[in-house]
Scaffold this active site. Structure first.
Site, PDB file in Angstrom:
ATOM      1  N   LYS A 131      49.860 -42.762 -27.323  1.00 20.74           N
ATOM      2  CA  LYS A 131      50.796 -42.488 -26.223  1.00 20.74           C
ATOM      3  C   LYS A 131      50.159 -42.769 -24.849  1.00 20.74           C
ATOM      4  O   LYS A 131      48.942 -42.911 -24.734  1.00 20.74           O
ATOM      5  CB  LYS A 131      51.270 -41.027 -26.323  1.00 20.74           C
ATOM      6  CG  LYS A 131      52.088 -40.743 -27.596  1.00 20.74           C
ATOM      7  CD  LYS A 131      52.630 -39.320 -27.582  1.00 20.74           C
ATOM      8  CE  LYS A 131      53.477 -39.050 -28.819  1.00 20.74           C
ATOM      9  NZ  LYS A 131      54.063 -37.670 -28.797  1.00 20.74           N
ATOM     10  N   TYR A 178      63.319 -41.920 -30.039  1.00 18.73           N
ATOM     11  CA  TYR A 178      63.335 -40.458 -30.122  1.00 18.73           C
ATOM     12  C   TYR A 178      64.760 -39.902 -30.196  1.00 18.73           C
ATOM     13  O   TYR A 178      64.977 -38.739 -29.849  1.00 18.73           O
ATOM     14  CB  TYR A 178      62.587 -39.859 -28.929  1.00 18.73           C
ATOM     15  CG  TYR A 178      61.074 -39.832 -29.109  1.00 18.73           C
ATOM     16  CD1 TYR A 178      60.486 -39.078 -30.133  1.00 18.73           C
ATOM     17  CD2 TYR A 178      60.228 -40.534 -28.269  1.00 18.73           C
ATOM     18  CE1 TYR A 178      59.113 -39.043 -30.309  1.00 18.73           C
ATOM     19  CE2 TYR A 178      58.840 -40.503 -28.439  1.00 18.73           C
ATOM     20  CZ  TYR A 178      58.300 -39.753 -29.461  1.00 18.73           C
ATOM     21  OH  TYR A 178      56.929 -39.709 -29.640  1.00 18.73           O
ATOM     22  N   ASN A 217      50.591 -35.494 -25.866  1.00 17.77           N
ATOM     23  CA  ASN A 217      49.717 -35.112 -26.981  1.00 17.77           C
ATOM     24  C   ASN A 217      49.131 -36.323 -27.710  1.00 17.77           C
ATOM     25  O   ASN A 217      48.829 -36.263 -28.896  1.00 17.77           O
ATOM     26  CB  ASN A 217      50.437 -34.146 -27.929  1.00 17.77           C
ATOM     27  CG  ASN A 217      51.703 -34.740 -28.517  1.00 17.77           C
ATOM     28  OD1 ASN A 217      52.016 -35.906 -28.282  1.00 17.77           O
ATOM     29  ND2 ASN A 217      52.413 -33.958 -29.297  1.00 17.77           N
ATOM     30  N   HIS A 265      51.716 -40.276 -31.768  1.00 13.64           N
ATOM     31  CA  HIS A 265      52.891 -40.034 -32.604  1.00 13.64           C
ATOM     32  C   HIS A 265      52.557 -40.487 -34.014  1.00 13.64           C
ATOM     33  O   HIS A 265      51.844 -41.474 -34.194  1.00 13.64           O
ATOM     34  CB  HIS A 265      54.090 -40.854 -32.101  1.00 13.64           C
ATOM     35  CG  HIS A 265      55.220 -40.889 -33.108  1.00 13.64           C
ATOM     36  ND1 HIS A 265      56.152 -39.892 -33.203  1.00 13.64           N
ATOM     37  CD2 HIS A 265      55.504 -41.775 -34.097  1.00 13.64           C
ATOM     38  CE1 HIS A 265      56.991 -40.173 -34.210  1.00 13.64           C
ATOM     39  NE2 HIS A 265      56.613 -41.312 -34.766  1.00 13.64           N
ATOM     40  N   GLU A 312      60.669 -46.370 -38.724  1.00 15.39           N
ATOM     41  CA  GLU A 312      59.873 -46.490 -37.494  1.00 15.39           C
ATOM     42  C   GLU A 312      59.007 -47.753 -37.512  1.00 15.39           C
ATOM     43  O   GLU A 312      58.833 -48.397 -36.484  1.00 15.39           O
ATOM     44  CB  GLU A 312      59.014 -45.234 -37.304  1.00 15.39           C
ATOM     45  CG  GLU A 312      59.862 -44.011 -36.954  1.00 15.39           C
ATOM     46  CD  GLU A 312      59.051 -42.743 -36.749  1.00 15.39           C
ATOM     47  OE1 GLU A 312      59.667 -41.712 -36.446  1.00 15.39           O
ATOM     48  OE2 GLU A 312      57.811 -42.772 -36.884  1.00 15.39           O
TER      49      GLU A 312
END
Ligand code: GDP
Length: 140
Positions: free
Chosen positions: A11, A51, A114, A117, A128
């Site tokens: 990320k 998302y 964080n 993913h 995905e």
């Protein structure tokens, strides 16, 4: 145990701090193989679509803003039990609850920023992976 593939995203908080290599090393040390990798910048529409399952959550708008705030590295990881293994290496969503040695414990800034993913189940992993990669892009 079967050989599986799963989607990982490094990320923007992690690419910004130049942590791509340290995170990839944790995947490889756990026996996961990087079989596809691309550094991209998500558009707002792409982040919203990726998302989509979280559309009704209070943090959705903030999550989309965060995920489009800088480059990400999208990767396909392959290995025995890769979906669960990747989740284990990532650690809990909230770094405050993540186990020692996990990516999120070592690197995450917050529950939102964080660092990584990872797909959570076989069906989501397949969807995905194909959100970002064609089969021609993946090399075991
Ligand atoms: P994951 O599977 O561990 O990534 O967790 P989820 O699927 O529940 O959430 C997706 C992503 O949304 C997380 O990785 C965080 O980046 C973000 N997120 C989850 N919960 C929260 C929250 O309570 N607040 C904020 N701001 N972001 C969150």
């Amino acid at each position: 145990m079967a050989v599986e593939r799963t989607l990982s995203i490094i990320k923007p908080d992690a690419t910004r701090r130049n942590l791509t290599g340290k995170i990839v090393a944790k995947f490889e040390d756990a026996g996961l193989r990087i079989v596809a990798s691309r550094r991209i910048r998500l558009s707002k529409g792409q982040a919203e679509a990726f998302y989509g399952v979280h559309r009704e959550r209070p943090f959705f708008k903030s999550l989309v803003e965060f995920m489009t705030s800088g480059p990400v590295v999208v990767q396909v990881l392959e290995g025995e039990n890769a979906i669960a293994k990747n989740r284990e290496v990532m650690g809990a969503t909230n770094p405050a609850n993540a186990a020692p040695g996990t990516i999120r414990k070592d690197f995450a800034e917050s529950i939102e920023a964080n660092s990584v993913h990872g797909s959570d189940a076989a069906e989501t992993a397949a969807n995905e992976i194909h959100f970002f990669f064609s089969d021609l892009d993946i090399h075991s």
